[in-house]
Motif scaffolding. Structure first.
Motif, PDB file in Angstrom:
ATOM      1  N   GLY A   1     -25.687  86.901 107.105  1.00  7.56           N
ATOM      2  CA  GLY A   1     -27.106  86.215 106.448  1.00  7.56           C
ATOM      3  C   GLY A   1     -27.388  85.065 107.558  1.00  7.56           C
ATOM      4  O   GLY A   1     -27.995  83.907 107.120  1.00  7.56           O
ATOM      5  N   LEU A   2     -26.635  84.934 108.764  1.00  7.24           N
ATOM      6  CA  LEU A   2     -27.055  83.829 109.564  1.00  7.24           C
ATOM      7  C   LEU A   2     -28.073  84.068 110.941  1.00  7.24           C
ATOM      8  O   LEU A   2     -27.989  85.200 111.107  1.00  7.24           O
ATOM      9  CB  LEU A   2     -25.554  83.198 110.431  1.00  7.24           C
ATOM     10  CG  LEU A   2     -24.374  82.973 109.525  1.00  7.24           C
ATOM     11  CD1 LEU A   2     -23.401  82.546 110.270  1.00  7.24           C
ATOM     12  CD2 LEU A   2     -25.101  81.872 108.450  1.00  7.24           C
TER      13      LEU A   2
ATOM     14  N   LEU B   1     -31.942  82.646 102.926  1.00  5.47           N
ATOM     15  CA  LEU B   1     -31.722  82.380 101.473  1.00  5.47           C
ATOM     16  C   LEU B   1     -32.537  83.549 100.635  1.00  5.47           C
ATOM     17  O   LEU B   1     -32.129  83.733  99.270  1.00  5.47           O
ATOM     18  CB  LEU B   1     -32.257  80.828 101.126  1.00  5.47           C
ATOM     19  CG  LEU B   1     -31.611  79.804 101.793  1.00  5.47           C
ATOM     20  CD1 LEU B   1     -32.606  78.378 101.357  1.00  5.47           C
ATOM     21  CD2 LEU B   1     -30.221  79.671 101.490  1.00  5.47           C
ATOM     22  N   GLY B   2     -33.228  84.109 101.205  1.00  4.38           N
ATOM     23  CA  GLY B   2     -34.263  85.135 100.706  1.00  4.38           C
ATOM     24  C   GLY B   2     -34.990  85.846 101.757  1.00  4.38           C
ATOM     25  O   GLY B   2     -34.769  85.669 103.032  1.00  4.38           O
ATOM     26  N   GLU B   3     -35.805  86.620 101.316  1.00  3.39           N
ATOM     27  CA  GLU B   3     -36.512  87.669 102.290  1.00  3.39           C
ATOM     28  C   GLU B   3     -37.401  86.664 103.275  1.00  3.39           C
ATOM     29  O   GLU B   3     -37.722  86.913 104.354  1.00  3.39           O
ATOM     30  CB  GLU B   3     -37.157  88.859 101.848  1.00  3.39           C
ATOM     31  CG  GLU B   3     -37.834  89.750 102.700  1.00  3.39           C
ATOM     32  CD  GLU B   3     -38.553  90.722 101.835  1.00  3.39           C
ATOM     33  OE1 GLU B   3     -39.710  91.483 102.673  1.00  3.39           O
ATOM     34  OE2 GLU B   3     -38.440  90.803 100.533  1.00  3.39           O
ATOM     35  N   LYS B   4     -37.976  85.569 102.637  1.00  4.47           N
ATOM     36  CA  LYS B   4     -38.938  85.012 103.172  1.00  4.47           C
ATOM     37  C   LYS B   4     -38.542  83.364 103.542  1.00  4.47           C
ATOM     38  O   LYS B   4     -39.503  82.470 103.652  1.00  4.47           O
ATOM     39  CB  LYS B   4     -40.491  84.729 102.637  1.00  4.47           C
ATOM     40  CG  LYS B   4     -41.024  86.394 102.399  1.00  4.47           C
ATOM     41  CD  LYS B   4     -41.443  86.978 103.815  1.00  4.47           C
ATOM     42  CE  LYS B   4     -41.947  88.075 103.661  1.00  4.47           C
ATOM     43  NZ  LYS B   4     -42.449  88.480 105.236  1.00  4.47           N
ATOM     44  N   SER B   5     -37.479  82.963 103.094  1.00  8.78           N
ATOM     45  CA  SER B   5     -37.010  81.554 103.007  1.00  8.78           C
ATOM     46  C   SER B   5     -35.590  81.447 103.706  1.00  8.78           C
ATOM     47  O   SER B   5     -34.672  82.407 103.669  1.00  8.78           O
ATOM     48  CB  SER B   5     -36.871  81.079 101.532  1.00  8.78           C
ATOM     49  OG  SER B   5     -35.973  81.722 100.775  1.00  8.78           O
ATOM     50  N   ASP B   6     -35.329  80.197 104.247  1.00 10.85           N
ATOM     51  CA  ASP B   6     -34.078  79.914 104.952  1.00 10.85           C
ATOM     52  C   ASP B   6     -33.922  78.336 105.025  1.00 10.85           C
ATOM     53  O   ASP B   6     -34.916  77.628 104.690  1.00 10.85           O
ATOM     54  CB  ASP B   6     -33.872  80.813 106.241  1.00 10.85           C
ATOM     55  CG  ASP B   6     -35.151  80.201 107.000  1.00 10.85           C
ATOM     56  OD1 ASP B   6     -35.486  79.094 107.110  1.00 10.85           O
ATOM     57  OD2 ASP B   6     -35.888  81.311 107.488  1.00 10.85           O
ATOM     58  N   LEU B   7     -32.530  78.186 105.260  1.00 10.90           N
ATOM     59  CA  LEU B   7     -32.445  76.830 105.707  1.00 10.90           C
ATOM     60  C   LEU B   7     -31.994  76.632 106.967  1.00 10.90           C
ATOM     61  O   LEU B   7     -30.655  77.263 107.353  1.00 10.90           O
ATOM     62  CB  LEU B   7     -31.305  76.191 104.602  1.00 10.90           C
ATOM     63  CG  LEU B   7     -30.815  74.899 104.777  1.00 10.90           C
ATOM     64  CD1 LEU B   7     -32.032  74.107 104.255  1.00 10.90           C
ATOM     65  CD2 LEU B   7     -29.748  74.612 103.823  1.00 10.90           C
ATOM     66  N   THR B   8     -32.193  75.598 107.740  1.00 10.06           N
ATOM     67  CA  THR B   8     -31.828  75.674 109.283  1.00 10.06           C
ATOM     68  C   THR B   8     -31.059  74.269 109.177  1.00 10.06           C
ATOM     69  O   THR B   8     -31.798  73.168 108.876  1.00 10.06           O
ATOM     70  CB  THR B   8     -32.962  75.991 110.334  1.00 10.06           C
ATOM     71  OG1 THR B   8     -33.329  77.067 110.067  1.00 10.06           O
ATOM     72  CG2 THR B   8     -32.190  75.776 111.848  1.00 10.06           C
ATOM     73  N   LEU B   9     -30.047  74.059 110.093  1.00 12.62           N
ATOM     74  CA  LEU B   9     -29.386  72.684 110.511  1.00 12.62           C
ATOM     75  C   LEU B   9     -29.462  72.739 112.002  1.00 12.62           C
ATOM     76  O   LEU B   9     -29.097  73.529 112.661  1.00 12.62           O
ATOM     77  CB  LEU B   9     -27.857  72.782 109.928  1.00 12.62           C
ATOM     78  CG  LEU B   9     -27.742  72.876 108.890  1.00 12.62           C
ATOM     79  CD1 LEU B   9     -25.946  72.786 108.347  1.00 12.62           C
ATOM     80  CD2 LEU B   9     -28.174  72.032 107.743  1.00 12.62           C
TER      81      LEU B   9
ATOM     82  N   ILE C   1     -41.318  78.642 118.125  1.00 11.78           N
ATOM     83  CA  ILE C   1     -40.078  79.197 117.394  1.00 11.78           C
ATOM     84  C   ILE C   1     -39.546  80.419 117.671  1.00 11.78           C
ATOM     85  O   ILE C   1     -40.151  81.353 117.452  1.00 11.78           O
ATOM     86  CB  ILE C   1     -40.276  78.722 115.544  1.00 11.78           C
ATOM     87  CG1 ILE C   1     -40.534  77.278 115.409  1.00 11.78           C
ATOM     88  CG2 ILE C   1     -38.942  79.183 114.828  1.00 11.78           C
ATOM     89  CD1 ILE C   1     -40.690  77.001 114.236  1.00 11.78           C
ATOM     90  N   LYS C   2     -38.035  80.364 117.966  1.00  7.01           N
ATOM     91  CA  LYS C   2     -37.461  81.833 118.125  1.00  7.01           C
ATOM     92  C   LYS C   2     -36.185  81.937 117.008  1.00  7.01           C
ATOM     93  O   LYS C   2     -35.650  80.998 117.003  1.00  7.01           O
ATOM     94  CB  LYS C   2     -37.226  82.068 119.448  1.00  7.01           C
ATOM     95  CG  LYS C   2     -37.988  82.149 120.411  1.00  7.01           C
ATOM     96  CD  LYS C   2     -37.578  82.634 121.611  1.00  7.01           C
ATOM     97  CE  LYS C   2     -38.562  82.647 122.904  1.00  7.01           C
ATOM     98  NZ  LYS C   2     -38.249  82.692 124.244  1.00  7.01           N
ATOM     99  N   LYS C   3     -36.249  82.756 116.366  1.00  7.89           N
ATOM    100  CA  LYS C   3     -35.134  83.050 115.266  1.00  7.89           C
ATOM    101  C   LYS C   3     -34.305  84.290 115.778  1.00  7.89           C
ATOM    102  O   LYS C   3     -34.893  85.498 115.604  1.00  7.89           O
ATOM    103  CB  LYS C   3     -35.635  83.298 113.916  1.00  7.89           C
ATOM    104  CG  LYS C   3     -35.953  81.836 113.184  1.00  7.89           C
ATOM    105  CD  LYS C   3     -36.338  81.981 111.989  1.00  7.89           C
ATOM    106  CE  LYS C   3     -36.921  80.590 111.565  1.00  7.89           C
ATOM    107  NZ  LYS C   3     -37.272  80.541 110.155  1.00  7.89           N
TER     108      LYS C   3
ATOM    109  N   PRO D   1     -45.582  80.815 106.203  1.00  9.83           N
ATOM    110  CA  PRO D   1     -44.981  80.326 107.375  1.00  9.83           C
ATOM    111  C   PRO D   1     -44.668  78.972 107.092  1.00  9.83           C
ATOM    112  O   PRO D   1     -44.735  78.097 108.148  1.00  9.83           O
ATOM    113  CB  PRO D   1     -46.215  80.258 108.310  1.00  9.83           C
ATOM    114  CG  PRO D   1     -47.529  80.440 107.205  1.00  9.83           C
ATOM    115  CD  PRO D   1     -47.003  80.741 105.908  1.00  9.83           C
ATOM    116  N   VAL D   2     -44.493  78.294 105.914  1.00 10.50           N
ATOM    117  CA  VAL D   2     -44.422  76.934 105.675  1.00 10.50           C
ATOM    118  C   VAL D   2     -42.907  76.395 105.491  1.00 10.50           C
ATOM    119  O   VAL D   2     -42.156  77.092 104.876  1.00 10.50           O
ATOM    120  CB  VAL D   2     -45.289  76.299 104.282  1.00 10.50           C
ATOM    121  CG1 VAL D   2     -45.115  74.872 104.215  1.00 10.50           C
ATOM    122  CG2 VAL D   2     -46.574  76.933 104.274  1.00 10.50           C
ATOM    123  N   ALA D   3     -42.486  75.180 106.199  1.00 11.21           N
ATOM    124  CA  ALA D   3     -41.169  74.652 106.178  1.00 11.21           C
ATOM    125  C   ALA D   3     -41.448  73.170 105.909  1.00 11.21           C
ATOM    126  O   ALA D   3     -42.337  72.645 106.410  1.00 11.21           O
ATOM    127  CB  ALA D   3     -40.471  75.146 107.240  1.00 11.21           C
TER     128      ALA D   3
END
Length: 297
Positions: free
Chosen positions: A95-96, A143-151, A85-87, A201-203
């Protein structure tokens, strides 16, 4: 079978070499090659993580209703994905981030979990094993330092071996199933979904997957169909890039809707002609709704 084994391991070697080379570049933070700039001079950086994703799904196999009268029993599926995975994060206040997941996949889709001792259904049971290589891409919101939402949108090339565990008394339908034989058959799938990283590291992932499996591989017609489909897909990626620059917060939604709606539409056209617009045979389709866990290390 030897051909498919050589093809698979060749893809595996290429896939691992590409990712190892990308990791070597990322380990040099001062390298000029790692400083990516867009037209607005926003600095970006890329973080790559080895990842494992496990998905469970429920769905149905089918042929186009105009050419197949029999019906199949619903299936359950389990899929494992191994990759990187690459971000790519823009250092702005939007924040994107840009999300990419390149992976190898292994999947079993079977109706045997639904069988009972008193099952008198006339629906056909199936069992399929699949492997392939895929790419998942999209945009996400922090969404936060350690959380996010990906479409995201996913495309994959797959090879599938299907066992039709029952027969039918409709000769045309039986002949269509017999065309698949016992060999691995080439195909592809697309998946639309969301990835919610609860905490590194959990999603959790939720998605819809549609797989197209060809009874035979007609390379030139497949390539021609792919080029036609790729032109529209490339145009959507270009358009989304413009949206990201002008209205960043709408970019992930626009990409998700357009990219997946386009893939779904192309697959609808290919349900009767597997290499649309060329006059070819109908493929076997698997529709699958999935939920899964992803671990990025």
């Amino acid at each position: 079978m030897k051909f498919f084994k050589l093809l698979f391991f060749g893809c595996l070697i290429i896939f691992l070499n590409i990712n190892l080379l990308s990791q070597e570049v990322e380990e040099e933070p001062n390298s000029e090659e790692n400083k990516l700039w867009d037209d607005d001079f926003d600095m970006k950086f890329t973080v790559s993580h080895p990842s494992i994703e496990i998905k469970y799904g429920m769905g149905n196999p089918s042929f186009h209703k105009d050419i197949f009268q029999s019906s199949f029993k619903p299936i359950n599926s389990v899929e494992a994905r191994l990759g990187f995975i690459k971000k790519e994060t823009e250092l702005t206040n939007d924040g994107l981030f840009d999300f990419t997941f390149n992976y190898l996949c292994f999947q079993n889709m079977t109706s045997s979990w639904n069988k009972t001792t008193n099952d008198n259904s006339t629906k056909i049971n199936t069992d399929a094993w699949q492997f392939g290589i895929g790419n998942q891409s999209g945009y996400g919101y922090k969404l936060g330092e350690k959380s996010d939402l990906t479409l995201y949108h996913t495309g994959a090339l797959v090879w599938t071996q299907i066992d039709f565990m029952d027969t039918t008394n409709i000769p045309k339908d039986q002949k269509r199933m017999d065309n698949f034989g016992d060999n691995f058959r080439f195909g592809n799938y697309f998946e639309a979904g969301i990835n919610f990283q609860i905490y590194e590291p959990v999603a959790i992932t939720l998605g819809y997957q549609e797989t197209v499996i060809f009874p035979r591989h007609m390379f030139w017609k497949w390539a021609g169909s792919g080029i036609i489909g790729g032109i529209g897909s490339g145009a959507i990626s270009w358009f989304t890039g413009k949206v990201i620059k002008s209205s960043p917060k709408w970019g992930p939604v626009v990409y998700f809707v357009l990219k997946n709606a386009y893939s779904y539409g192309i697959n609808e056209l290919r349900k009767k002609k597997m290499n649309w617009p060329f006059n070819t045979d109908a493929p076997l389709i698997y529709d699958n709704y999935k939920i899964g866990l992803s671990f990025a290390f």
